[in-house]
Design a protein around this motif. Structure first.
Motif, short mmCIF file in Angstrom:
data_model
loop_
_atom_site.label_atom_id
_atom_site.label_comp_id
_atom_site.label_asym_id
_atom_site.label_seq_id
_atom_site.Cartn_x
_atom_site.Cartn_y
_atom_site.Cartn_z
N LEU B 151 8.11 -10.45 3.30
CA LEU B 151 8.27 -11.60 4.10
C LEU B 151 9.72 -11.78 4.63
O LEU B 151 10.23 -11.84 5.78
N PHE B 187 -2.31 -5.58 -1.31
CA PHE B 187 -2.13 -6.68 -0.62
C PHE B 187 -0.71 -6.51 0.11
O PHE B 187 -0.23 -6.83 1.27
N TYR B 188 0.08 -5.90 -0.54
CA TYR B 188 1.62 -5.44 -0.05
C TYR B 188 1.21 -4.48 1.45
O TYR B 188 1.86 -4.58 2.15
N ARG B 194 0.37 -6.29 8.69
CA ARG B 194 0.18 -7.57 9.38
C ARG B 194 1.46 -7.93 10.04
O ARG B 194 1.55 -8.45 10.90
#
Ligand SMILES: [Zn+2]
Ligand SMILES: [Zn+2]
Ligand SMILES: [Zn+2]
Ligand SMILES: [Zn+2]
Lengths: 227, 227
Positions: B151, B187-188, B194
């Motif tokens: 992020l 998820f990474y 995303r």
């Protein structure tokens, strides 16, 4: 989601100063008074930092002892959680209040960046703080500033370094650490459920302008809220 | 997943010594020879650390220059990636080789724990390394030791601190940092898609006994592999 909602109130914190907000309680009597107001309003846990008279942060066990006594006298049944965070001291001084045997203490299990510096929690200090919490029967609240900290709590519990089911707090919105990101929040909840069971309690704290948002997310998802 | 699989070979690394494994290449000629063998076997990227003659780690730009020259002479077209990691130097010394204008350099954008210490990447050093990479037209590989680092890369790209789409490497299996956890890995990947788009390249490195496992996961999920 049948658990009652626990409100955890952080009186003072480690950053704000009177110059930021004259209402910030700094002295122990001010802190006790402010905690009592939150207790009357329904807060169940008091997350506590202490300050020197000039407003600077400290981990002074004597100050923590007076605050703990004051809260216990004025707020019967309230859970007292003392901070072992690194903004208030360095090295083992961070755990000098654990012999007071508070109900809970915060425990950071990993390192991460803060707005202007590294939040340092070296492995040997983490291990020592956890062992002191076991020794004095203090329940840790795991401060998860990043995802790996949740997985590290599981490893520490498996190694017998934490008693019972870890109580994890997600901290989001600190600059240079984890932002307040909804998909990450959902994955945090999913990870706690996977690693500690769907009944495991957890809470979430949003920093600054993210506080209300995180409270909403946490309460809707069955967690507890830090205000 | 129509991209060809890129193999990234880490010659030497920062930890192993000759005493661990006599086959570890330490001198620059040994490193060039070993990189060349990987190149012949199909490796496209050489992730490079350098060592002093006694095997200790260093960020010496002169050593990096000789290694880069050797790889360019022996492995035409191979992408040279120099490490700015903290195991090889401290502070700005970590970026002293960037004026060599290698194709790529590693960039850690957050801090985390390592097996026995804190891996320190203070915000001002991260910002400086990123600015040097912009200045010398070096493509960063973001070393994601934890979720927030992905992020943070998005925030830095938004702030104009990184050119183009960040190339993220997931590092898993380092003790006290992120373990090699399949759900986290998924998820990474989801988070890279995303934040950077489904075409964004990424790679994964498993440390020690997790290396083969991570290669399998990465190749099956459309990523690149570090060996
Ligand atoms: Zn709480
Ligand atoms: Zn606190
Ligand atoms: Zn790579
Ligand atoms: Zn490396």
């Amino acid at each position: 989601m049948t658990q009652p909602c626990i409100i955890c109130v952080a009186i003072t914190g480690s950053v704000p100063q009177k110059s930021d907000n004259p209402a910030v309680p700094i002295t122990v009597p001010e802190q006790v008074e402010s905690t009592h107001a939150a207790y009357e309003a329904g807060a169940a846990i008091a997350h506590c930092h202490v300050r020197n008279d000039d407003g600077s942060t400290t981990s002074d066990p004597e100050k923590f002892a007076r605050l703990k006594e004051g809260i216990e006298a004025h707020c019967p049944g309230m859970i007292v959680q003392l901070s072992t965070g690194g903004r208030s001291g360095a090295g083992k001084a961070r755990g000098g209040m654990l012999p007071l045997r508070p109900d809970m203490a915060s425990l950071s299990v990993g390192s991460n960046n803060f707005p202007t510096r590294v939040y340092e929690n070296p492995p040997d200090l983490v291990d020592w703080l956890a062992s002191e919490m076991l020794r004095y029967d203090v329940k840790p609240e795991i401060e998860a500033f990043d995802l790996s900290h949740i997985l590290r709590a599981r490893q520490m519990a498996d190694a017998g370094q934490l008693a019972g089911t870890p109580y994890v707090q997600f901290v989001m919105g600190v600059k240079n650490a984890m932002p307040a990101d909804r998909e990450v929040f959902d994955f945090y909840v999913k990870t706690v459920h996977r690693l500690f069971g769907t009944d495991a309690p957890w809470c979430a704290a949003g920093i600054g302008r993210h506080q209300i948002e995180l409270n909403d997310w946490a309460i809707a998802a069955g967690g507890h809220a830090r205000t």
